[in-house]
Write an enzyme that holds these catalytic residues in place. Structure first.
Site, short mmCIF file in Angstrom:
data_model
loop_
_atom_site.label_atom_id
_atom_site.label_comp_id
_atom_site.label_asym_id
_atom_site.label_seq_id
_atom_site.Cartn_x
_atom_site.Cartn_y
_atom_site.Cartn_z
N GLN A 94 30.65 -11.05 29.66
CA GLN A 94 31.33 -9.78 29.84
C GLN A 94 32.40 -9.89 30.93
OE1 GLN A 94 30.62 -7.01 27.62
NE2 GLN A 94 29.94 -8.97 26.80
N HIS A 124 27.90 -12.94 32.32
CA HIS A 124 29.00 -13.87 32.52
C HIS A 124 30.05 -13.71 31.40
CE1 HIS A 124 31.02 -17.57 33.71
NE2 HIS A 124 30.83 -18.07 32.50
N HIS A 126 34.03 -12.63 31.69
CA HIS A 126 35.14 -13.38 31.07
C HIS A 126 36.02 -12.45 30.25
CE1 HIS A 126 35.12 -17.74 31.70
NE2 HIS A 126 33.83 -17.60 31.93
#
Length: 109
Positions: free
Chosen positions: A80, A78, A82
């Site tokens: 990564q 998650h 973002h």
């Protein structure tokens, strides 16, 4: 890397990436209003936040390369995501700001 440290790293990435993305969108709003100097300032701040996230990400990569066991979690993936979307948003926004500048210059002629 223990679970607790990994969670801190993940949240640092998410926080920095979110900050960068928010600053990039603020820069776009400033450019829409013709405030190009402020837009550039905000983009530089976004760059600093992205660099911070990238440095944390590099820390994880270096730990794994050094032989440290890294167990990716959903939160890590998650984070990564973002970071990737923040980088992409900033890149697109920079292009949009260039278009706003060009439009502004053409309207002044």
């Amino acid at each position: 890397m223990d679970k607790e440290k990994m969670e801190l790293v993940v949240f640092e990435i998410v926080n920095s990436a979110g900050t960068a993305k928010g600053l990039a969108y603020e820069a776009l709003r400033e450019a829409e209003n013709g405030n190009f100097e402020e837009a550039e300032k905000l983009l530089k701040e976004a760059d600093e936040a992205l660099l911070s996230a990238h440095n944390v990400q590099t820390e994880i990569i270096q730990a794994e390369v050094s032989g440290e066991a890294i167990t990716p979690s959903v939160l890590f993936v998650h984070s990564q995501d973002h970071l990737m979307t923040a980088i992409e948003a900033k890149t697109l926004i920079e292009g949009m700001i260039r278009m706003y500048r060009r439009i502004d210059e053409l309207e002044k002629k």
